[in-house]
Write a protein that holds these residues in place. Sequence first.
Motif: not given
Length: 359
Positions: A25-47
């Motif tokens: 609701l606050f902006g995270n991707p649909t069906n991905m409000g919380f995902c450890i693997a996806c969020f680690v992946r995103d952080t890896t890309g940001a770095l």
Amino acid sequence: MKKSTKLGIIIAGLIIGVIASVLVLFGNPTNMGFCIACFVRDTTGALKLHGAAPVQYIRPEIIGIVLGSLIMAVGSKEFKARGGSSPLTRFVLGFFVMVGCLMFLGCPFRMIIRLAGGDFNAILGLVGFVLGVLVGVFFLKKGFSLKRSYKQSVFEGAAMPVIQVVLLILLVAAPAVLMFSEEGPGSKHAAVAISLVAGLIVGALAQKTRLCMAGGFRDVVLFKDARLISGFIAIFVGCLASNLILNAVTENTFFKTGFAEQAIAHTDGLWNLLGMLLVGFACILLGGCPLRQLVLTGEGNSDSALTVIGLVAGAAFCHNFGLASSAEGPTANGKIAVIIGIIVVAIIASCNTFNKKNA
């Protein structure tokens, strides 16, 4: 160590499930409000460790989980700097956990969230995960072990939480040095403060209750103990209820049943199953799913910190070499990597189960 009550675990699961839904609701991707693997992946890309433009953003939820666990562990005097239990093996296992997650497009946590969003593709992921857990349990029954850990300096135990603080400072004070997605999943996120608070709550609750998807199924099989798995059932219920409510009162789609046209998912059932089989198998050998590894990192476990670094390396490798799936489906390289992963994890399991008897 005092075990959490089943009611406490269920309440924690319900809260976490609601948080996962509300983050969308606050902006995270649909069906991905919380995902450890996806969020680690995103952080890896940001770095800038991979160049996949759609998945680059430092996710405060990951930072919050580690720091929330740290705060809870220190407050309850459970912070213990320990490590040295087959660290390189744990790194490799973490690497292949990420390979499996990015084949399925989600960790065990997101698998439950996808089910709560009506994504039937996650059913095959769940079947594969359970099969992987059962294979891992077979080796546990035969005596699998990665040897004992040892007491370490506070510096070793605090290193990963400190890194998370540095990442938070970079995100807030020096975003120009990072890479952020302009479109795709990485561009969709809640405000930093909301994401961080959500991560802190999840980290604290997961530390207190020992929530772990792999551990939940393991305990059911080995000990007939359903406490941990009840937490993930509660996450499903909390997320499902929130999705149905938000679906009714907002214009966004929080719940949609079926296989086709699901958010950030593909419909290749075989590879959804095999990807999560790899994840379940490796997580049992590691002693916990990706969420549990982050929580243990906050408790001072440097072996879990190395597992998380393995997740980071796996994410970078998958996106740099075309292993990660997309909404169009798995890649040929990804399929090969999953098969190699299953073989490597089986070799690790065998070498630490049968060969040690002759050592």
